[in-house]
Write a protein that holds these residues in place. Sequence first.
Motif, mmCIF file in Angstrom:
data_model
loop_
_atom_site.group_PDB
_atom_site.id
_atom_site.type_symbol
_atom_site.label_atom_id
_atom_site.label_comp_id
_atom_site.label_asym_id
_atom_site.label_seq_id
_atom_site.Cartn_x
_atom_site.Cartn_y
_atom_site.Cartn_z
ATOM 1 N N UNK A 243 0.824 -1.203 0.000
ATOM 2 C CA UNK A 243 0.000 0.000 0.000
ATOM 3 C C UNK A 243 0.859 1.255 0.000
ATOM 4 N N UNK A 244 1.916 1.263 0.806
ATOM 5 C CA UNK A 244 2.777 2.448 0.870
ATOM 6 C C UNK A 244 3.502 2.688 -0.447
ATOM 7 N N UNK A 245 3.959 1.615 -1.088
ATOM 8 C CA UNK A 245 4.637 1.753 -2.373
ATOM 9 C C UNK A 245 3.654 2.157 -3.464
ATOM 10 N N UNK A 246 2.434 1.635 -3.389
ATOM 11 C CA UNK A 246 1.413 2.028 -4.360
ATOM 12 C C UNK A 246 1.099 3.513 -4.226
ATOM 13 N N UNK A 247 0.965 3.998 -2.989
ATOM 14 C CA UNK A 247 0.688 5.408 -2.769
ATOM 15 C C UNK A 247 1.837 6.267 -3.294
ATOM 16 N N UNK A 248 3.069 5.850 -3.029
ATOM 17 C CA UNK A 248 4.238 6.597 -3.505
ATOM 18 C C UNK A 248 4.246 6.675 -5.030
ATOM 19 N N UNK A 249 3.980 5.542 -5.685
ATOM 20 C CA UNK A 249 3.988 5.516 -7.138
ATOM 21 C C UNK A 249 2.872 6.346 -7.743
ATOM 22 N N UNK A 297 2.440 18.991 -2.516
ATOM 23 C CA UNK A 297 2.835 18.957 -1.106
ATOM 24 C C UNK A 297 2.642 17.564 -0.516
ATOM 25 N N UNK A 298 1.554 16.879 -0.904
ATOM 26 C CA UNK A 298 1.311 15.508 -0.446
ATOM 27 C C UNK A 298 2.449 14.599 -0.901
ATOM 28 N N UNK A 299 2.841 14.735 -2.154
ATOM 29 C CA UNK A 299 3.939 13.922 -2.696
ATOM 30 C C UNK A 299 5.233 14.174 -1.931
ATOM 31 N N UNK A 300 5.525 15.422 -1.651
ATOM 32 C CA UNK A 300 6.744 15.757 -0.913
ATOM 33 C C UNK A 300 6.708 15.178 0.493
ATOM 34 N N UNK A 301 5.549 15.257 1.137
ATOM 35 C CA UNK A 301 5.410 14.686 2.480
ATOM 36 C C UNK A 301 5.619 13.184 2.458
ATOM 37 N N UNK A 302 5.085 12.525 1.419
ATOM 38 C CA UNK A 302 5.239 11.077 1.358
ATOM 39 C C UNK A 302 6.682 10.683 1.066
ATOM 40 N N UNK A 303 7.398 11.500 0.319
ATOM 41 C CA UNK A 303 8.816 11.247 0.103
ATOM 42 C C UNK A 303 9.579 11.349 1.428
ATOM 43 N N UNK A 304 9.195 12.313 2.254
ATOM 44 C CA UNK A 304 9.821 12.441 3.575
ATOM 45 C C UNK A 304 9.557 11.190 4.414
ATOM 46 N N UNK A 305 8.330 10.670 4.335
ATOM 47 C CA UNK A 305 8.001 9.458 5.082
ATOM 48 C C UNK A 305 8.817 8.281 4.585
ATOM 49 N N UNK A 306 8.955 8.167 3.269
ATOM 50 C CA UNK A 306 9.700 7.052 2.691
ATOM 51 C C UNK A 306 11.162 7.068 3.113
ATOM 52 N N UNK A 307 11.662 8.249 3.447
ATOM 53 C CA UNK A 307 13.057 8.355 3.897
ATOM 54 C C UNK A 307 13.180 8.189 5.410
ATOM 55 N N UNK A 308 12.057 7.959 6.073
ATOM 56 C CA UNK A 308 12.062 7.843 7.527
ATOM 57 C C UNK A 308 12.802 6.617 8.007
ATOM 58 N N UNK A 309 13.176 6.625 9.285
ATOM 59 C CA UNK A 309 13.917 5.509 9.870
ATOM 60 C C UNK A 309 13.113 4.808 10.953
ATOM 61 N N UNK A 310 11.827 4.996 10.941
ATOM 62 C CA UNK A 310 11.002 4.338 11.936
ATOM 63 C C UNK A 310 9.676 5.059 12.084
ATOM 64 N N UNK A 311 8.686 4.353 12.579
ATOM 65 C CA UNK A 311 7.358 4.933 12.709
ATOM 66 C C UNK A 311 7.341 6.152 13.621
ATOM 67 N N UNK A 312 8.038 6.149 14.769
ATOM 68 C CA UNK A 312 8.007 7.356 15.616
ATOM 69 C C UNK A 312 8.482 8.604 14.881
ATOM 70 N N UNK A 313 9.439 8.455 13.961
ATOM 71 C CA UNK A 313 9.992 9.624 13.280
ATOM 72 C C UNK A 313 9.081 10.169 12.193
#
Length: 380
Positions: A243-249, A297-313
């Motif tokens: 789901x996360x990869x589908x949303x990113x794509x 802005x949504x796309x940029x936010x999701x890119x930030x999430x994809x670069x995250x190092x854990x759910x808390x971050x």
Amino acid sequence: MFVTESFNRQLDDLLERICSKLQISSAQHRLAQDRYETIGNWLGARESPLAMFNPVIYPQGSLRIGTTVRPCSGQEYDLDLVCEVQLDWRQVERPVAVLDAVEQRLKKYDTYKTMLERKKRCIRVNYANEFHLDILPACPDPSSGTTCVVVPDRDVRGWKPSNPKGYAAWFESRAKTFEVYLAEHQEPLPSQEPVEMKAPLKRVVQLIKRWRDLKYADDQKIAPISIVLTTLAAEHYGGQQSTSEALAGILAGIVASIPPRNQRLLVLNPKNTKEDLSEKWDENPDAYEAFVSGIIAFHQSWQDIARGRGIPSVSATLRDLFGEDLTKSVVKEQAESIQKARSEQRLHMQKSTGILSGLTTAGSVSVRSNTFYGSQEVLP
């Protein structure tokens, strides 16, 4: 059994938990079905003036394709049905007369008298504090395609092309890759399991619609309509099983498809390209600009999430996108699931990769119990 194999897997689990909470309840679904059947029976009853035209009643939109989203506080969810009458639309001098006929029949039902609202192309039935149901009159247009129809439009005083059945079949075909994947990789769930499996594409549509509801809550007149978001998501879905990869794509594809300034993105019904699903943007350029800036802005936010190092971050960004209370709730649920698996010694780590799993496999070691809550643990 709870399993998390990577950060993406954990993120997928959170998104699926969010989608589960976005579903309308079983009681709401049954109520909607009852309303739908009652109206359909009334319009098509033998004594109805419409009966001579053999009306065919069928649902369209989110209820048909499984992407309905529980509304935010103070909002209603809408349901759509088509009343297709078997008329040669080319012989109808006043297209709005078909709309009038549906409205007049509904007025004959005492319950609906004070609940009706005449819209541009449909008659709306407003159920107080529940939802509204839009009834779209239509006539078949076989010259444009097997399931194509035309619908009366009050503003243009003419017909507009559409194809609700064809659109639903197209969307389901876009989501079908997930069902094929399940058939190849997973046995069917036992019938008694109360679990609803939903394709990643449908989950992504629910997530994008929730983002829309929050993003444009202060000015719903500029909010992009569901059919536009659904079409764009399906067009740019690459068959991802995550789901996360589908949303990113999908977000990347939508942003890449935005034309240069002074032009607008054109969203057509893929099964009847005469229908411009995004025509409202011509009437309201500010709404189009709001969509463009919002989706970027949504796309940029999701890119930030994809670069995250854990759910808390990344949980703060998830709260901004999908709602604070909802996100806090599912993050807590997931943490409790992990803690339960850990305490029952069902949580293991692959020594070679560091991946956490709820399954015991060769080359894995048990993760010892951790009794404190709120850890900033970072999953690989």
